[in-house]
Design a protein around this motif. Sequence first.
Motif, mmCIF file in Angstrom:
data_model
loop_
_atom_site.group_PDB
_atom_site.id
_atom_site.type_symbol
_atom_site.label_atom_id
_atom_site.label_comp_id
_atom_site.label_asym_id
_atom_site.label_seq_id
_atom_site.Cartn_x
_atom_site.Cartn_y
_atom_site.Cartn_z
ATOM 1 N N LYS A 25 0.830 -1.202 0.000
ATOM 2 C CA LYS A 25 0.000 0.000 0.000
ATOM 3 C C LYS A 25 0.867 1.256 0.000
ATOM 4 O O LYS A 25 0.558 2.230 -0.683
ATOM 5 C CB LYS A 25 -0.914 0.035 1.234
ATOM 6 C CG LYS A 25 -2.110 -0.865 1.123
ATOM 7 C CD LYS A 25 -3.013 -0.705 2.335
ATOM 8 C CE LYS A 25 -4.217 -1.626 2.185
ATOM 9 N NZ LYS A 25 -5.359 -1.241 2.967
ATOM 10 N N SER A 26 1.945 1.210 0.789
ATOM 11 C CA SER A 26 2.790 2.403 0.879
ATOM 12 C C SER A 26 3.422 2.710 -0.485
ATOM 13 O O SER A 26 3.677 3.867 -0.810
ATOM 14 C CB SER A 26 3.881 2.201 1.935
ATOM 15 O OG SER A 26 4.832 1.267 1.458
ATOM 16 N N ILE A 27 3.674 1.668 -1.271
ATOM 17 C CA ILE A 27 4.229 1.887 -2.622
ATOM 18 C C ILE A 27 3.138 2.479 -3.512
ATOM 19 O O ILE A 27 3.359 3.449 -4.239
ATOM 20 C CB ILE A 27 4.736 0.555 -3.228
ATOM 21 C CG1 ILE A 27 5.840 -0.041 -2.354
ATOM 22 C CG2 ILE A 27 5.213 0.763 -4.662
ATOM 23 C CD1 ILE A 27 6.338 -1.408 -2.794
ATOM 24 N N ILE A 28 1.950 1.886 -3.412
ATOM 25 C CA ILE A 28 0.847 2.341 -4.266
ATOM 26 C C ILE A 28 0.477 3.785 -3.936
ATOM 27 O O ILE A 28 0.080 4.556 -4.809
ATOM 28 C CB ILE A 28 -0.379 1.410 -4.093
ATOM 29 C CG1 ILE A 28 0.008 -0.022 -4.495
ATOM 30 C CG2 ILE A 28 -1.551 1.895 -4.929
ATOM 31 C CD1 ILE A 28 -0.983 -1.090 -4.067
ATOM 32 N N ASP A 29 0.657 4.160 -2.655
ATOM 33 C CA ASP A 29 0.338 5.532 -2.248
ATOM 34 C C ASP A 29 1.174 6.571 -2.972
ATOM 35 O O ASP A 29 0.835 7.756 -2.975
ATOM 36 C CB ASP A 29 0.525 5.699 -0.728
ATOM 37 C CG ASP A 29 -0.608 5.039 0.038
ATOM 38 O OD1 ASP A 29 -1.661 4.766 -0.585
ATOM 39 O OD2 ASP A 29 -0.447 4.792 1.244
ATOM 40 N N LYS A 30 2.282 6.138 -3.559
ATOM 41 C CA LYS A 30 3.126 7.102 -4.280
ATOM 42 C C LYS A 30 2.578 7.391 -5.671
ATOM 43 O O LYS A 30 3.147 8.170 -6.417
ATOM 44 C CB LYS A 30 4.552 6.548 -4.393
ATOM 45 C CG LYS A 30 5.154 6.336 -3.040
ATOM 46 C CD LYS A 30 6.586 5.874 -3.098
ATOM 47 C CE LYS A 30 7.111 5.823 -1.654
ATOM 48 N NZ LYS A 30 8.367 5.106 -1.552
ATOM 49 N N THR A 31 1.515 6.706 -6.038
ATOM 50 C CA THR A 31 0.952 6.908 -7.375
ATOM 51 C C THR A 31 -0.342 7.694 -7.238
ATOM 52 O O THR A 31 -0.777 8.002 -6.132
ATOM 53 C CB THR A 31 0.634 5.552 -8.042
ATOM 54 O OG1 THR A 31 -0.491 4.977 -7.371
ATOM 55 C CG2 THR A 31 1.813 4.606 -7.967
ATOM 56 N N GLU A 32 -0.972 7.953 -8.379
ATOM 57 C CA GLU A 32 -2.223 8.723 -8.310
ATOM 58 C C GLU A 32 -3.450 7.833 -8.141
ATOM 59 O O GLU A 32 -4.580 8.285 -8.294
ATOM 60 C CB GLU A 32 -2.353 9.593 -9.572
ATOM 61 C CG GLU A 32 -2.176 8.816 -10.852
ATOM 62 C CD GLU A 32 -1.917 9.715 -12.066
ATOM 63 O OE1 GLU A 32 -2.677 10.688 -12.247
ATOM 64 O OE2 GLU A 32 -0.966 9.425 -12.814
ATOM 65 N N LEU A 106 6.755 -0.311 -8.576
ATOM 66 C CA LEU A 106 6.285 1.010 -8.967
ATOM 67 C C LEU A 106 6.259 1.153 -10.491
ATOM 68 O O LEU A 106 5.308 1.685 -11.058
ATOM 69 C CB LEU A 106 7.195 2.066 -8.340
ATOM 70 C CG LEU A 106 6.586 3.422 -8.006
ATOM 71 C CD1 LEU A 106 5.255 3.275 -7.292
ATOM 72 C CD2 LEU A 106 7.546 4.244 -7.167
ATOM 73 N N GLU A 107 7.301 0.630 -11.129
ATOM 74 C CA GLU A 107 7.356 0.702 -12.606
ATOM 75 C C GLU A 107 6.141 0.012 -13.217
ATOM 76 O O GLU A 107 5.499 0.528 -14.118
ATOM 77 C CB GLU A 107 8.618 -0.008 -13.127
ATOM 78 C CG GLU A 107 9.814 0.900 -13.241
ATOM 79 C CD GLU A 107 11.099 0.091 -13.489
ATOM 80 O OE1 GLU A 107 11.002 -1.017 -14.088
ATOM 81 O OE2 GLU A 107 12.173 0.561 -13.082
ATOM 82 N N TYR A 108 5.841 -1.162 -12.697
ATOM 83 C CA TYR A 108 4.708 -1.926 -13.225
ATOM 84 C C TYR A 108 3.395 -1.180 -12.991
ATOM 85 O O TYR A 108 2.534 -1.122 -13.858
ATOM 86 C CB TYR A 108 4.654 -3.311 -12.572
ATOM 87 C CG TYR A 108 5.483 -4.358 -13.284
ATOM 88 C CD1 TYR A 108 4.877 -5.446 -13.908
ATOM 89 C CD2 TYR A 108 6.869 -4.272 -13.347
ATOM 90 C CE1 TYR A 108 5.615 -6.422 -14.557
ATOM 91 C CE2 TYR A 108 7.627 -5.233 -13.995
ATOM 92 C CZ TYR A 108 7.002 -6.311 -14.601
ATOM 93 O OH TYR A 108 7.742 -7.263 -15.264
ATOM 94 N N ILE A 109 3.266 -0.613 -11.787
ATOM 95 C CA ILE A 109 2.017 0.090 -11.474
ATOM 96 C C ILE A 109 1.875 1.323 -12.358
ATOM 97 O O ILE A 109 0.788 1.590 -12.891
ATOM 98 C CB ILE A 109 1.966 0.473 -9.979
ATOM 99 C CG1 ILE A 109 1.927 -0.795 -9.121
ATOM 100 C CG2 ILE A 109 0.734 1.339 -9.697
ATOM 101 C CD1 ILE A 109 2.047 -0.544 -7.632
#
Length: 195
Positions: A25-32, A106-109
């Motif tokens: 989640k903390s990684i996903i939080d860096k995206t929009e 992150l790259e994949y997301i």
Amino acid sequence: METDSDKKHVWDKVNQWEEELLFLKSIIDKTELVETIKWGGPIYVYNKKNVIGIGGFKNYFAIWFLNGVFLKDEKKRLINAQEDKTKSMRQWRFTSKEEVNEKEVLEYILEAIEIEKQGKIIKPSKKEAIISELLNIEMEQNPALKEAFENFKPYKQYEFLEYIESAKQEKTKLARIEKVIPMILANVGLNDKYR
């Protein structure tokens, strides 16, 4: 009376991945992406479109890429969990937090978000067949209805089925069936009046 919180998420059958999922989640939080809860688990949406989901299972925790089929997947991380069923969804499984390479994830997301922005979707070779058990019962009891339904072109049959089956509740489905039966018998397509 058990509440939803007792049940835990359907996906989180085993709640041993709490920390790992929080890390994802903390990684996903860096995206929009925006977190929502659908189907009993966290799903991340962009512009109301489902992009990824995360969840824990017995032997692994995973990120789902709901349109994962379009990802380049150069590192060969993704698997199709149900070859025969899912055309576009792909899963990236992990068995430990150490396996999660933040930069890579992150790259994949970000790529998945990009795909969403371009509006890529699998044009179903043939639309996934929708089956309406309730309509089938009606047709079994009413041969004229079955015959009339079968006279429609496939896309019109699909429109009826989608209309019926997109209802969440059984009673709504039944109400919709009541509504479309006269149309089917009169050989009027669901959207004919708008065409």
